[in-house]
Design a protein around this motif. Sequence first.
Motif, PDB file in Angstrom:
ATOM      1  N   ALA A   1       0.830  -1.209   0.000  1.00  5.18           N
ATOM      2  CA  ALA A   1       0.000   0.000   0.000  1.00  5.18           C
ATOM      3  C   ALA A   1       0.864   1.259   0.000  1.00  5.18           C
ATOM      4  O   ALA A   1       0.575   2.226  -0.717  1.00  5.18           O
TER       5      ALA A   1
ATOM      6  N   ILE B   1       0.922   3.986  -2.955  1.00  4.58           N
ATOM      7  CA  ILE B   1       0.637   5.401  -2.661  1.00  4.58           C
ATOM      8  C   ILE B   1       1.770   6.298  -3.163  1.00  4.58           C
ATOM      9  O   ILE B   1       1.524   7.379  -3.713  1.00  4.58           O
TER      10      ILE B   1
ATOM     11  N   ARG C   1       1.240   9.270  -5.842  1.00  4.82           N
ATOM     12  CA  ARG C   1       1.684  10.644  -5.566  1.00  4.82           C
ATOM     13  C   ARG C   1       2.626  11.158  -6.648  1.00  4.82           C
ATOM     14  O   ARG C   1       2.560  12.317  -7.042  1.00  4.82           O
TER      15      ARG C   1
END
Length: 106
Positions: free
Chosen positions: A91, A95, A99
């Motif tokens: 995760a 992420i 980003r």
Amino acid sequence: MAVCTTLSRPLAARIFAQHNDRYKPDSFAVFPSTTETRNAVKAWIFLVLGVLLVLMGALWTLQGLGIVGGSVMSGVTLWAIIGPIVLIVGAVVAILGIRQLRQPRG
């Protein structure tokens, strides 16, 4: 004995360099790529790798808890511990990829 530096480059790179002013001899590719392109590719690699780790961690967790059967890993508590750790790492990696993809370009 002097060595000609043009002999160290591949023929295609030398031909391309003669016809393109943007050629960078230290580039790893024959055709120059921008930093934006490299960053976008890196972001997509992070995203795909993160999603794969999340799926693998979820499967390992379910197998460790005995919910998914038919494997040597089914019902083994070790996989119920390793699975969530891999899931969380996946995760975080996903992420980071998201980003990087959402960062403004230019």
